[in-house]
Design a protein around this motif. Sequence first.
Motif, PDB file in Angstrom:
ATOM      1  N   GLU A 165      23.391   0.809   4.970  1.00 51.75           N
ATOM      2  CA  GLU A 165      23.430  -0.649   5.005  1.00 51.75           C
ATOM      3  C   GLU A 165      22.060  -1.242   4.700  1.00 51.75           C
ATOM      4  N   HIS A 168      21.154  -0.724   0.803  1.00 48.21           N
ATOM      5  CA  HIS A 168      22.137  -1.066  -0.233  1.00 48.21           C
ATOM      6  C   HIS A 168      21.473  -1.735  -1.434  1.00 48.21           C
ATOM      7  N   ALA A 204      24.684   4.056  -0.882  1.00 51.31           N
ATOM      8  CA  ALA A 204      23.949   2.788  -0.904  1.00 51.31           C
ATOM      9  C   ALA A 204      23.795   2.227  -2.313  1.00 51.31           C
TER      10      ALA A 204
END
Length: 247
Positions: A165, A168, A204
Amino acid sequence: MRLTVLGACGAWPEAGQACSGYLVEQDGFRLLLDIGYATLPRLLERIGAEQVDAVFVSHGHPDHCADLNPLLRARHLRAEKPTALPVYALPGAVDAVLALDRPGMLDDAYVRHEFNAGDRLRIGPFEAETRLLPHWVPNAGIRLTSGGRVLTYTGDTGPSPDVVELAHDSDLLLAEASHVDEVPADSVHDLTSARQAGTQAAEAGVGMLLLTHFWPGTDRTAAQAAAGETYDGEVGAAEPGLIVELT
């Protein structure tokens, strides 16, 4: 944005090497991401201690922050002292290294900016997003955005969805890869293999993966190959002196 690797060893520096330390430059601003064992001499081969504009410490293990002490000494003990150095760190993370000198000696050499993992920061030209990532002690991964480019650095971490996260769509993921393929049983939640780093880079969608924090003796070529089995983008191995330009 330019990244220069000062050191990439985990735990302790191998002969001729240094531990975690990375110089990130943007628009003339110089930010150090971590400053572990033996990184200061590498830095001083490139710039003066007084030319560092800020330091970000991911966590309090000495292979990531021990050379903060000599950096502050090199600034404070000059005839012409620079302005106090902003030091960004989690609460208590740099207490031990700042206590190495006699009380008060270096107080004028730095300004401590404590933050909580998850905070957003402004460090010079960089917009910074932080995230708590799993390690034996609190560790803050950081995502730096400036000039339309994004660099994400994990610090030390076990594999986690939070790495994906945080990273990304980054142009560059500078990722913990202490081991090539298998992480010892006592470290599986706190360290990452190169193969796992490759998987996370793929998830990612990053533009480039740069492996770092190698356990002394680790075969860098084997680490790159392992990461490349799960990630089809460019995979590099951090070495002192390596420069990556994000343009």
